[in-house]
Design an enzyme around this catalytic site. Structure first.
Site, PDB file in Angstrom:
ATOM      1  N   HIS A 163      56.847   8.045  37.003  1.00  0.00           N
ATOM      2  CA  HIS A 163      56.628   7.146  35.874  1.00  0.00           C
ATOM      3  C   HIS A 163      55.315   6.407  36.038  1.00  0.00           C
ATOM      4  CE1 HIS A 163      61.239   6.845  35.057  1.00  0.00           C
ATOM      5  NE2 HIS A 163      60.682   7.606  34.131  1.00  0.00           N
ATOM      6  N   CYS A 250      62.438  -0.835  37.579  1.00  0.00           N
ATOM      7  CA  CYS A 250      63.447   0.017  36.938  1.00  0.00           C
ATOM      8  C   CYS A 250      64.764  -0.709  36.689  1.00  0.00           C
ATOM      9  CB  CYS A 250      63.759   1.229  37.818  1.00  0.00           C
ATOM     10  SG  CYS A 250      62.336   2.110  38.476  1.00  0.00           S
TER      11      CYS A 250
END
Length: 255
Positions: A163, A250
């Site tokens: 990511h 996250c």
């Protein structure tokens, strides 16, 4: 400044989460303790934390950042690129909670895919990573929605990381943690870049919350560089979440 944070208690099946790491399987009981400590650290920054119940059918569901992008004008419910995570964005308690906080609720539609771990907010501008989880169609939809509310976005192709925020963290005040492929990316030349050494690359995933910076435990060089910038640092152990490709950002939605 952030007022609210949403988190989800880890699933008892967290050991079955998606992973590319070779760190072993996370230990559920240890992950619970680390998650509690994470929430405790967040409360020290002055935010109100909404804690959602565990969803045992979804091993990765504690990584709530991926299922929505929270902005100051709207929330955009995503469509995760990982097939096993796709239904997480539609979990009723998450959708209900987002509607509680936002009047303007948008969503990404098929065939677009977006995981908001690929999106870094810098004021009213959003950098969107094109990755295995976020495709061009999803990014286009995201930018179109942002522009509807007077916000802006641009894409950043990824080559090495899962990511975008695996390798970047914006700490406000023009300070940007950068690692790996982003160190020489011209898109980020205007920032005061704090380069992260390869041996502490995981430590690049920090989060700024109301002048505090949460830093993962075990990365002393990263911690020292952030302290040298004058931030108040809170160290949080995320070793169990690292085993399934997760980090500090996250684990929460911050807005």
């Amino acid at each position: 400044m952030f007022k609210n944070v949403i988190v989800r208690i880890p699933s008892k099946h967290i050991s079955e989460g998606i992973t590319s790491a070779n760190e072993g399987k996370p230990i559920y009981e240890k992950a619970l303790v680390q998650h509690e400590n994470y929430v405790s650290a967040l409360t020290k920054t002055g935010v109100n934390v909404t804690v959602l119940k565990p969803e045992d059918d979804f091993p990765d569901s504690c990584f709530v950042e991926d299922v929505a992008l929270c902005t100051r004008k709207c929330v955009i419910i995503t469509r995760p690129g990982a097939q096993s995570r796709r239904q997480e964005a539609a979990l009723p308690d998450m959708v209900t909670t987002l509607h509680k906080f936002y009047d303007n609720v948008e969503s990404i539609k098929e065939p677009g895919t977006v995981e908001a771990g690929d999106i870094m907010m810098v004021g009213d501008h959003f950098y969107i990573g094109l990755s295995a989880r976020t495709n061009q169609e999803g990014a286009n939809q995201m930018i179109e929605i942002l522009e509807k509310y007077g916000l802006t976005g641009e894409t950043v192709p990824l080559k090495e990381v899962l990511h975008l925020k695996t390798g970047l963290a914006y700490l406000e005040n023009n300070n940007l943690l950068v690692s790996g492929e982003f160190k020489n990316d011209p898109r980020f030349s205007k920032f005061n870049k704090i380069e992260i050494d390869p041996d502490e690359a995981y430590g690049a995933n920090c989060i700024w919350v109301n002048d505090y910076v949460l830093v993962p435990a075990g990365y002393p060089k990263v911690q020292q560089k952030i302290e040298n910038l004058g931030y108040k640092v809170l160290v949080v152990d995320t070793s169990e979440f690292r085993k399934i490709d997760g980090g500090l950002s996250c684990l929460s939605l911050r807005f």
